[in-house]
Each structure stands twice: as C-alpha cells, then as structure tokens.
Design a protein around this motif. Sequence first.
Motif, PDB file in Angstrom:
ATOM      1  N   ARG A 109       0.233  -0.848   0.090  1.00  0.00           N
ATOM      2  CA  ARG A 109       0.079  -0.017   0.246  1.00  0.00           C
ATOM      3  C   ARG A 109       0.872   1.196   0.282  1.00  0.00           C
ATOM      4  O   ARG A 109       1.570   1.121   0.527  1.00  0.00           O
ATOM      5  CB  ARG A 109      -0.859   0.057   0.870  1.00  0.00           C
ATOM      6  N   SER A 110       0.444   2.086  -0.874  1.00  0.00           N
ATOM      7  CA  SER A 110       1.067   3.653  -0.414  1.00  0.00           C
ATOM      8  C   SER A 110       1.268   3.878   0.623  1.00  0.00           C
ATOM      9  O   SER A 110       0.185   3.648   1.619  1.00  0.00           O
ATOM     10  CB  SER A 110       0.462   5.003  -1.095  1.00  0.00           C
ATOM     11  N   ASN A 111       1.844   5.432   1.092  1.00  0.00           N
ATOM     12  CA  ASN A 111       1.830   6.071   2.371  1.00  0.00           C
ATOM     13  C   ASN A 111       1.367   7.048   2.491  1.00  0.00           C
ATOM     14  O   ASN A 111       1.990   7.719   3.610  1.00  0.00           O
ATOM     15  CB  ASN A 111       3.235   5.757   3.407  1.00  0.00           C
ATOM     16  N   ASP A 112       0.541   7.066   1.562  1.00  0.00           N
ATOM     17  CA  ASP A 112       0.386   8.710   1.105  1.00  0.00           C
ATOM     18  C   ASP A 112      -1.433   9.187   2.231  1.00  0.00           C
ATOM     19  O   ASP A 112      -0.865  10.164   2.959  1.00  0.00           O
ATOM     20  CB  ASP A 112      -0.198   9.297   0.182  1.00  0.00           C
ATOM     21  N   ASN A 113      -2.049   8.195   2.309  1.00  0.00           N
ATOM     22  CA  ASN A 113      -3.512   8.084   3.149  1.00  0.00           C
ATOM     23  C   ASN A 113      -2.604   8.243   4.973  1.00  0.00           C
ATOM     24  O   ASN A 113      -3.197   9.062   5.612  1.00  0.00           O
ATOM     25  CB  ASN A 113      -4.127   7.437   2.965  1.00  0.00           C
ATOM     26  N   ILE A 114      -1.333   7.306   5.014  1.00  0.00           N
ATOM     27  CA  ILE A 114      -1.162   7.462   6.003  1.00  0.00           C
ATOM     28  C   ILE A 114      -0.456   8.368   6.702  1.00  0.00           C
ATOM     29  O   ILE A 114      -0.605   8.861   8.272  1.00  0.00           O
ATOM     30  CB  ILE A 114       0.680   6.387   6.299  1.00  0.00           C
ATOM     31  N   LEU A 115       0.457   9.340   6.347  1.00  0.00           N
ATOM     32  CA  LEU A 115       0.801  10.416   6.402  1.00  0.00           C
ATOM     33  C   LEU A 115       0.294  11.865   6.559  1.00  0.00           C
ATOM     34  O   LEU A 115       0.087  12.471   7.298  1.00  0.00           O
ATOM     35  CB  LEU A 115       1.655  11.147   5.016  1.00  0.00           C
ATOM     36  N   HIS A 116      -1.453  11.913   5.824  1.00  0.00           N
ATOM     37  CA  HIS A 116      -2.740  12.594   5.169  1.00  0.00           C
ATOM     38  C   HIS A 116      -3.579  12.643   7.014  1.00  0.00           C
ATOM     39  O   HIS A 116      -3.669  13.131   8.012  1.00  0.00           O
ATOM     40  CB  HIS A 116      -3.099  12.375   5.058  1.00  0.00           C
ATOM     41  N   PHE A 117      -3.326  11.379   7.558  1.00  0.00           N
ATOM     42  CA  PHE A 117      -4.135  10.704   8.197  1.00  0.00           C
ATOM     43  C   PHE A 117      -2.876  11.523   9.849  1.00  0.00           C
ATOM     44  O   PHE A 117      -3.319  11.913  10.724  1.00  0.00           O
ATOM     45  CB  PHE A 117      -3.978   9.246   8.613  1.00  0.00           C
ATOM     46  N   ALA A 118      -2.114  11.369   9.745  1.00  0.00           N
ATOM     47  CA  ALA A 118      -0.833  11.783  11.029  1.00  0.00           C
ATOM     48  C   ALA A 118      -1.005  13.190  11.519  1.00  0.00           C
ATOM     49  O   ALA A 118      -1.586  13.936  12.034  1.00  0.00           O
ATOM     50  CB  ALA A 118       0.566  11.587  10.740  1.00  0.00           C
ATOM     51  N   GLU A 119      -1.567  14.109  10.264  1.00  0.00           N
ATOM     52  CA  GLU A 119      -1.134  15.737  10.176  1.00  0.00           C
ATOM     53  C   GLU A 119      -2.666  16.196  10.638  1.00  0.00           C
ATOM     54  O   GLU A 119      -2.997  16.451  11.403  1.00  0.00           O
ATOM     55  CB  GLU A 119      -0.794  15.998   8.446  1.00  0.00           C
ATOM     56  N   TYR A 120      -3.407  14.990   9.781  1.00  0.00           N
ATOM     57  CA  TYR A 120      -4.961  15.131  10.552  1.00  0.00           C
ATOM     58  C   TYR A 120      -5.285  15.374  11.723  1.00  0.00           C
ATOM     59  O   TYR A 120      -5.560  16.308  12.798  1.00  0.00           O
ATOM     60  CB  TYR A 120      -5.803  14.280   9.600  1.00  0.00           C
ATOM     61  N   VAL A 121      -4.640  14.301  12.674  1.00  0.00           N
ATOM     62  CA  VAL A 121      -5.022  14.136  14.126  1.00  0.00           C
ATOM     63  C   VAL A 121      -4.195  15.492  14.792  1.00  0.00           C
ATOM     64  O   VAL A 121      -4.994  15.490  15.681  1.00  0.00           O
ATOM     65  CB  VAL A 121      -4.290  12.780  14.091  1.00  0.00           C
TER      66      VAL A 121
END
Length: 246
Positions: free
Chosen positions: A146-158
């Motif tokens: 899987r890509s890490n794009d959504n993971i990094l976006h989630f970190a920023e969102y949280v």
Amino acid sequence: MKGYVHSRETFGTVDGPGIRYVLFLQGCPMRCKYCHNPDTWKTNTGEEVSADEIIREYKKNREFYKNGGITVTGGEPMLQLEFVTELFRLAKAENIHTCIDTSGVTFTPDNAEYLNKVDELLSFTDLIMLDIKHINPDIHKELTGRSNDNILHFAEYVSEKGIPLWIRHVVVPGITDDDRSLILLGEFIRKLKTLRALDVLPYHTLGISKYKKLGITYPLNGVRDANADDVKRAKERILEGVRNVQ
C-alpha cells in the motif's frame, strides 16, 4: 454493536501508557512483509464480541488499570470504525483512557461521509499510536502493498484535531533503517503539533511459525532480527531529523 476480535490481552504494558486492556481486532488490508500476525489479515471472521462485553470485562480488573486504559489494535482496528467508536463512547462514559494503535491506511480524506465518522471516533479517543512503516512511498508500497500517502495525511489530520500522537517505526535491517529515510521520517514527525512519543521497535522473526502454520511463504527469510544497537542508531537518525531546522 459487535466487532470481530482476534484476541485480547488483559494486562498489556507496551501498547500505550500504563497497564492496559488490549483488544486485537480481526482484519487488515496491509500485507507488511515483516508482519508477525498474519492470522489477523482476514476480515469478517474471529470472535464476535459486543462493546458492552468489553467494558464489563475491563471493569472486572479496573483497579489494575489506574494509569492505563483500553487500547484497540489489530489487524487494522479502523476497518471496524463503527465498533471502535461505540466501544470508545462507552469507555469515555466510564472515564476510561482510550487508545488506537493503527497504520492509518484506511484514512480517505476526500470522503466527507467517512471523515464525519472519523471525527466522531476521534471525539472519544485520547491517544493515537500510528505506525509509519517507511517514509519513502515507493519502498513503503513494496514493503506493505500500500501507499503511505493516506497514512501521512492521517498523521497530519490527527495532529490538527489536537489528538496526542505516538509514532512507531519498526527497524528492519537493510529495509527500514537507511540514514536518509530515517532523517526524513524525523523531519516529517517534527511538524506534528501533538507528537508525544517516538517508539523505535526492533524487527523480530517470532512470527515465522504462524506463516508455516497458515501455509504462507515468509517474505523476509534471511533477514536477521534487529538488535539494540540497530534500534539505538535508528532512533538517533530519526531524532537528527526532528532537530533539523528548515
């Protein structure tokens, strides 16, 4: 509301602050090559358990959890978003500290309906433990599927939501431990306003027997366990990135 549960640990000490009740949920979309719980991958299987039942079980040993709480992990707990939300809603009504240990891979920032559900969950969440497998998107996809794009976006969102974050990174010799990537990881997490801790964890091969039992080829045959020196060096490189001034 019921969830699919893989297993439970009643006195966990490594999945959040204090002594914790740890709930391992079934199902995960990632296929991390170093995963030590491949038996949690399948969805819609496992023990069906209600949120009320978990709270009742927690309260039986509540005196031991004075500085702890409930951690939901997996698998990937956010695959069962509604169940975790119900569980945490009940937990906060009982003044129980709540923590999610997640990869963040299910986060879809362009879906308004989904974001509303995430916001509801976060309103009952005291801590997010987020596993960042690799900062390099190409290596991340090779390592996990899987890509890490959504993971990094989630970190920023949280972080923007004001929820405390613990970042976790597993040191896999020769795969997740190159200096440049570790420094870049540090530079990324430095931007997170609610960062509270960094856990750098050693890769181990204890899960190989599970692969054999399931008839799955272990992807990292020949890769050695990480040792204390590997972990120390990796953490130093990440913290070097954290200290970098742009």
